[in-house]
Design a protein around this motif. Structure first.
Motif, mmCIF file in Angstrom:
data_model
loop_
_atom_site.group_PDB
_atom_site.id
_atom_site.type_symbol
_atom_site.label_atom_id
_atom_site.label_comp_id
_atom_site.label_asym_id
_atom_site.label_seq_id
_atom_site.Cartn_x
_atom_site.Cartn_y
_atom_site.Cartn_z
ATOM 1 N N VAL A 83 -51.838 -21.566 -64.971
ATOM 2 C CA VAL A 83 -50.848 -20.510 -65.948
ATOM 3 C C VAL A 83 -50.156 -19.528 -65.200
ATOM 4 C CG1 VAL A 83 -50.809 -19.236 -68.077
ATOM 5 C CG2 VAL A 83 -52.305 -21.413 -67.819
ATOM 6 N N LEU A 84 -48.870 -19.251 -65.291
ATOM 7 C CA LEU A 84 -48.054 -18.193 -64.718
ATOM 8 C C LEU A 84 -48.667 -16.952 -65.431
ATOM 9 C CD1 LEU A 84 -45.804 -17.555 -62.753
ATOM 10 C CD2 LEU A 84 -44.363 -18.304 -64.506
ATOM 11 N N PHE A 85 -48.976 -16.042 -64.624
ATOM 12 C CA PHE A 85 -49.061 -14.494 -65.141
ATOM 13 C C PHE A 85 -48.183 -13.646 -64.508
ATOM 14 C CE2 PHE A 85 -52.987 -16.365 -66.873
ATOM 15 C CZ PHE A 85 -53.491 -15.588 -68.018
ATOM 16 N N ILE A 86 -47.762 -12.500 -65.131
ATOM 17 C CA ILE A 86 -47.287 -11.417 -64.474
ATOM 18 C C ILE A 86 -48.108 -10.177 -64.625
ATOM 19 C CG2 ILE A 86 -44.826 -12.312 -65.031
ATOM 20 C CD1 ILE A 86 -44.692 -10.287 -67.167
ATOM 21 N N TYR A 87 -48.319 -9.086 -63.790
ATOM 22 C CA TYR A 87 -48.912 -7.949 -63.730
ATOM 23 C C TYR A 87 -47.684 -6.900 -63.915
ATOM 24 C CZ TYR A 87 -52.729 -4.938 -62.710
ATOM 25 O OH TYR A 87 -53.560 -3.759 -62.689
ATOM 26 N N ARG A 88 -47.967 -6.019 -65.329
ATOM 27 C CA ARG A 88 -47.047 -5.060 -65.340
ATOM 28 C C ARG A 88 -47.684 -3.937 -66.136
ATOM 29 N NH1 ARG A 88 -41.725 -6.514 -68.299
ATOM 30 N NH2 ARG A 88 -42.995 -8.081 -69.171
ATOM 31 N N ASN A 89 -47.568 -2.735 -66.007
ATOM 32 C CA ASN A 89 -48.403 -1.560 -66.762
ATOM 33 C C ASN A 89 -49.810 -1.676 -66.625
ATOM 34 O OD1 ASN A 89 -45.762 -0.481 -67.340
ATOM 35 N ND2 ASN A 89 -45.852 -1.609 -69.302
ATOM 36 N N ALA A 171 -48.435 -14.642 -60.385
ATOM 37 C CA ALA A 171 -49.115 -15.459 -59.786
ATOM 38 C C ALA A 171 -49.658 -16.714 -60.909
ATOM 39 C CB ALA A 171 -50.550 -14.601 -59.604
ATOM 40 N N TRP A 172 -49.650 -17.742 -60.027
ATOM 41 C CA TRP A 172 -50.261 -18.658 -60.633
ATOM 42 C C TRP A 172 -51.586 -18.686 -60.526
ATOM 43 C CZ3 TRP A 172 -47.198 -21.767 -63.409
ATOM 44 C CH2 TRP A 172 -45.652 -22.001 -62.731
ATOM 45 N N LEU A 173 -52.543 -18.907 -61.771
ATOM 46 C CA LEU A 173 -53.990 -18.473 -61.925
ATOM 47 C C LEU A 173 -54.640 -19.766 -62.680
ATOM 48 C CD1 LEU A 173 -53.969 -14.616 -63.529
ATOM 49 C CD2 LEU A 173 -54.099 -15.589 -60.984
ATOM 50 N N ASN A 174 -55.630 -20.097 -61.839
ATOM 51 C CA ASN A 174 -56.290 -21.145 -62.538
ATOM 52 C C ASN A 174 -57.351 -20.842 -63.777
ATOM 53 O OD1 ASN A 174 -58.895 -20.274 -61.308
ATOM 54 N ND2 ASN A 174 -58.653 -21.131 -59.464
#
Length: 193
Positions: A83-89, A171-174
């Protein structure tokens, strides 16, 4: 029943009155939303319940209490099932953003995911859910209504966070990594993933 989040605390829209334990009941027809938001942010209450007469129109009546911002976003899955995640705040999130003029909500979701992550070749597989949260901009509260879609892609290129939107990582996370990321995420994202 609907949940509208203020940070990670929900406002529950319901027709059921329950004895108050770690929450308060208010009538939807007479509630002061600003007071509710302040109460959730400054007390130990776990939630606030707004009571309506009937389920029909409950969310629509609530949405009239504040200006609305329409957004679209995606839970993107690659060929490996990541799954595609973003990191913000300082939190893990899923990519999403505001709709632009004359854009369908599906077009918004696809555009925002690509802009925020650099991932292309996206296709929508199905709608997932609609989430609601209250935020403050320029001293005024608004309700963000986000339409979420499951998406797939075979993209194998580099990921590029949209830094001007405050995104510092993509990031792509398993499955195991996703579970760990959700420990530092938002309540409405936990519901989706």
């Amino acid at each position: 029943m609907y949940r509208v989040f203020v940070n990670d605390k929900p406002i529950i829209l319901t027709t059921q009155v329950s004895p108050e334990r770690n929450f308060k009941n208010y009538l939807l027809s007479t509630v002061n939303i600003g007071k509710v938001v302040r109460e959730l942010n400054s007390t130990s209450l776990k939630e606030i319940r707004l009571i309506g007469r009937t389920n029909e129109g409950l969310i629509n009546k609530f949405l009239k209490t504040l200006p609305n911002v329409i957004a679209g976003g995606g839970k993107v899955i690659n060929d490996k099932g990541e799954v595609l995640f973003i990191y913000r705040n300082d939190k893990w999130d899923l990519p999403k953003g505001k709709a632009e003029h004359k854009e369908t909500i599906e077009e918004t979701a696809l555009r925002e995911v690509e802009e925020e992550t650099g991932v292309s070749g996206l296709s929508i597989t199905k709608p997932i859910d609609i989430t609601y949260h209250i935020f403050k901009r320029n001293g005024k509260h608004k309700i963000k209504i986000t339409y979420w879609f499951e998406m797939k892609t075979s993209y194998k290129g580099s990921l590029s966070p949209q830094e001007n939107e405050g995104i510092t990582k993509v990031a792509w996370l398993n499955e195991e990594e996703s579970i760990k990321a959700l420990e530092n995420s938002y309540a409405n994202i936990k519901i989706l993933v």
